[in-house]
Every structure is written in C-alpha cells, then in structure tokens.
Design a protein around this motif. Structure first.
Motif, PDB file in Angstrom:
ATOM      1  N   SER A 173       0.836  -1.190   0.000  1.00  0.00           N
ATOM      2  CA  SER A 173       0.000   0.000   0.000  1.00  0.00           C
ATOM      3  C   SER A 173       0.877   1.249   0.000  1.00  0.00           C
ATOM      4  O   SER A 173       1.737   1.420   0.871  1.00  0.00           O
ATOM      5  CB  SER A 173      -0.891  -0.013   1.246  1.00  0.00           C
ATOM      6  OG  SER A 173      -1.743   1.098   1.266  1.00  0.00           O
ATOM      7  N   LYS A 174       0.668   2.114  -0.986  1.00  0.00           N
ATOM      8  CA  LYS A 174       1.469   3.339  -1.112  1.00  0.00           C
ATOM      9  C   LYS A 174       1.275   4.201   0.128  1.00  0.00           C
ATOM     10  O   LYS A 174       0.161   4.570   0.488  1.00  0.00           O
ATOM     11  CB  LYS A 174       1.060   4.108  -2.362  1.00  0.00           C
ATOM     12  CG  LYS A 174       1.785   5.408  -2.550  1.00  0.00           C
ATOM     13  CD  LYS A 174       2.828   5.283  -3.614  1.00  0.00           C
ATOM     14  CE  LYS A 174       3.415   6.644  -3.959  1.00  0.00           C
ATOM     15  NZ  LYS A 174       4.744   6.793  -3.440  1.00  0.00           N
ATOM     16  N   ASP A 175       2.394   4.500   0.787  1.00  0.00           N
ATOM     17  CA  ASP A 175       2.339   5.283   2.015  1.00  0.00           C
ATOM     18  C   ASP A 175       3.763   5.661   2.386  1.00  0.00           C
ATOM     19  O   ASP A 175       4.723   5.041   1.920  1.00  0.00           O
ATOM     20  CB  ASP A 175       1.721   4.434   3.139  1.00  0.00           C
ATOM     21  CG  ASP A 175       1.159   5.272   4.279  1.00  0.00           C
ATOM     22  OD1 ASP A 175       1.345   6.510   4.286  1.00  0.00           O
ATOM     23  OD2 ASP A 175       0.529   4.680   5.170  1.00  0.00           O
ATOM     24  N   SER A 176       3.893   6.657   3.236  1.00  0.00           N
ATOM     25  CA  SER A 176       5.215   6.930   3.787  1.00  0.00           C
ATOM     26  C   SER A 176       5.495   5.836   4.814  1.00  0.00           C
ATOM     27  O   SER A 176       4.576   5.331   5.469  1.00  0.00           O
ATOM     28  CB  SER A 176       5.273   8.320   4.427  1.00  0.00           C
ATOM     29  OG  SER A 176       4.312   8.426   5.442  1.00  0.00           O
ATOM     30  N   VAL A 177       6.747   5.444   4.918  1.00  0.00           N
ATOM     31  CA  VAL A 177       7.111   4.312   5.761  1.00  0.00           C
ATOM     32  C   VAL A 177       7.781   4.814   7.033  1.00  0.00           C
ATOM     33  O   VAL A 177       8.689   5.631   6.981  1.00  0.00           O
ATOM     34  CB  VAL A 177       8.047   3.351   5.001  1.00  0.00           C
ATOM     35  CG1 VAL A 177       8.476   2.198   5.888  1.00  0.00           C
ATOM     36  CG2 VAL A 177       7.359   2.842   3.745  1.00  0.00           C
ATOM     37  N   ASP A 178       7.311   4.298   8.157  1.00  0.00           N
ATOM     38  CA  ASP A 178       7.875   4.644   9.451  1.00  0.00           C
ATOM     39  C   ASP A 178       8.403   3.358  10.070  1.00  0.00           C
ATOM     40  O   ASP A 178       7.677   2.643  10.746  1.00  0.00           O
ATOM     41  CB  ASP A 178       6.797   5.263  10.342  1.00  0.00           C
ATOM     42  CG  ASP A 178       7.322   5.656  11.707  1.00  0.00           C
ATOM     43  OD1 ASP A 178       8.546   5.767  11.884  1.00  0.00           O
ATOM     44  OD2 ASP A 178       6.479   5.849  12.615  1.00  0.00           O
ATOM     45  N   THR A 179       9.658   3.026   9.780  1.00  0.00           N
ATOM     46  CA  THR A 179      10.226   1.793  10.314  1.00  0.00           C
ATOM     47  C   THR A 179      10.522   1.956  11.796  1.00  0.00           C
ATOM     48  O   THR A 179      10.971   3.009  12.247  1.00  0.00           O
ATOM     49  CB  THR A 179      11.507   1.390   9.559  1.00  0.00           C
ATOM     50  OG1 THR A 179      12.444   2.461   9.646  1.00  0.00           O
ATOM     51  CG2 THR A 179      11.202   1.086   8.105  1.00  0.00           C
ATOM     52  N   LYS A 180      10.256   0.894  12.535  1.00  0.00           N
ATOM     53  CA  LYS A 180      10.502   0.888  13.971  1.00  0.00           C
ATOM     54  C   LYS A 180      11.829   0.200  14.249  1.00  0.00           C
ATOM     55  O   LYS A 180      12.368  -0.499  13.415  1.00  0.00           O
ATOM     56  CB  LYS A 180       9.374   0.145  14.690  1.00  0.00           C
ATOM     57  CG  LYS A 180       8.014   0.781  14.506  1.00  0.00           C
ATOM     58  CD  LYS A 180       6.976   0.112  15.362  1.00  0.00           C
ATOM     59  CE  LYS A 180       6.546  -1.200  14.779  1.00  0.00           C
ATOM     60  NZ  LYS A 180       5.487  -1.856  15.518  1.00  0.00           N
ATOM     61  N   ARG A 181      12.314   0.380  15.438  1.00  0.00           N
ATOM     62  CA  ARG A 181      13.589  -0.222  15.818  1.00  0.00           C
ATOM     63  C   ARG A 181      13.399  -1.442  16.720  1.00  0.00           C
ATOM     64  O   ARG A 181      14.329  -1.894  17.342  1.00  0.00           O
ATOM     65  CB  ARG A 181      14.466   0.805  16.519  1.00  0.00           C
ATOM     66  CG  ARG A 181      14.845   1.955  15.613  1.00  0.00           C
ATOM     67  CD  ARG A 181      15.807   2.889  16.309  1.00  0.00           C
ATOM     68  NE  ARG A 181      16.089   4.028  15.483  1.00  0.00           N
ATOM     69  CZ  ARG A 181      17.115   4.100  14.638  1.00  0.00           C
ATOM     70  NH1 ARG A 181      17.944   3.109  14.531  1.00  0.00           N
ATOM     71  NH2 ARG A 181      17.295   5.179  13.918  1.00  0.00           N
ATOM     72  N   ASP A 182      12.186  -1.962  16.779  1.00  0.00           N
ATOM     73  CA  ASP A 182      11.956  -3.136  17.615  1.00  0.00           C
ATOM     74  C   ASP A 182      12.189  -4.414  16.813  1.00  0.00           C
ATOM     75  O   ASP A 182      12.620  -4.380  15.669  1.00  0.00           O
ATOM     76  CB  ASP A 182      10.560  -3.098  18.244  1.00  0.00           C
ATOM     77  CG  ASP A 182       9.436  -3.176  17.227  1.00  0.00           C
ATOM     78  OD1 ASP A 182       9.660  -3.661  16.099  1.00  0.00           O
ATOM     79  OD2 ASP A 182       8.320  -2.759  17.558  1.00  0.00           O
ATOM     80  N   TYR A 183      11.885  -5.552  17.419  1.00  0.00           N
ATOM     81  CA  TYR A 183      12.171  -6.856  16.826  1.00  0.00           C
ATOM     82  C   TYR A 183      11.056  -7.353  15.905  1.00  0.00           C
ATOM     83  O   TYR A 183      11.161  -8.416  15.316  1.00  0.00           O
ATOM     84  CB  TYR A 183      12.430  -7.871  17.952  1.00  0.00           C
ATOM     85  CG  TYR A 183      12.922  -9.206  17.471  1.00  0.00           C
ATOM     86  CD1 TYR A 183      14.122  -9.332  16.782  1.00  0.00           C
ATOM     87  CD2 TYR A 183      12.175 -10.360  17.703  1.00  0.00           C
ATOM     88  CE1 TYR A 183      14.575 -10.562  16.335  1.00  0.00           C
ATOM     89  CE2 TYR A 183      12.624 -11.602  17.275  1.00  0.00           C
ATOM     90  CZ  TYR A 183      13.829 -11.691  16.590  1.00  0.00           C
ATOM     91  OH  TYR A 183      14.269 -12.909  16.148  1.00  0.00           O
TER      92      TYR A 183
END
Length: 132
Positions: A50-60
């Motif tokens: 799905s086209k969207d801005s990506v907010d990657t997390k730093r968790d596992y």
C-alpha cells in the motif's frame, strides 16, 4: 472466532520498486497493481503493498517466510548479489537469514516451523520458559 491470518499489508514508498523486489527476489506471484498498491501471494499468504510513507521501527517485529534447507544457500546468494541488506545474524534454531525490503521492513527466511522450534526449546529452554 479468528481462524487464520487473512492478509498482510505493508506500506511501500514506491509500489513498482517493492513489487519488483517481492516478485523477482522473493518469488511472490503478482495478481494486481494500481497506482496506490499491489496484491501478491506466496503459498497461502496474501500480501498487499500500500502506497504510504514508511515509518520503520527499531523493535524486533519482523515477518518470517518458510524456506527449504535445499534452497537456503542459493537464496542467501541471491539476496547478497542483489545488494539486499541483512539486519541481524541468526542465533536461534534452524537456518535463518534476516533481511530488509526496499522500505526497511524486517523480513526473515527460516528453515523450520513451530514444532522444530518447540523441540529445540524443550532441549534448551529460554529463561523463564513454560510449555502448554
């Protein structure tokens, strides 16, 4: 009651780039693409990009796919030849490779299943582990 995982939706900053990665590198089957997304499958898994801005997390948090041991070495070679980033080294039961998709989503290819993991854990349980 819930029965199973229905589908997985991942944000993608560039649908064409992500579609190419999932199809050409990981072997997903494309079913549809439009300006804001794409539908793919792998076995019984339905994946939506799905086209969207990506907010990657730093968790596992990560998504693991099954791979046969006979295909594992060639798969790692394919990832490395494509310049795919590996984000973690395997320290658990079964062969695994941990890698990122083009938007930084954490993925894993794993040789094994829940039963092989539980068997390994019964032999060497994690701290505080109990079985049901």
């Amino acid at each position: 009651m819930l029965k199973n995982l229905n589908h997985l939706t991942l944000a993608a900053s560039d649908i064409s780039r992500s579609l190419q990665f999932y199809v050409e590198i990981l072997g997903f089957i494309p079913h549809a693409q439009w300006d804001q997304g794409a539908y793919l499958s792998l076995g019984q898994l339905w994946l939506c990009l799905s086209k969207d801005s990506v907010d990657t997390k730093r968790d596992y948090t990560h998504y693991a796919f099954t791979i046969g041991i006979q295909d594992f070495t060639d798969f790692i070679l394919k990832l490395r030849q494509a310049g795919v980033v590996e984000w973690k080294e395997n320290r658990s039961e079964g062969e695994s490779v941990y890698f990122l998709d083009p938007d930084g989503h954490k993925l894993e290819a794993h040789c094994g299943d829940l039963q092989s993991r539980l068997q390994a854990c019964r032999q060497n349980p994690y701290q505080g582990m109990k079985f049901f």
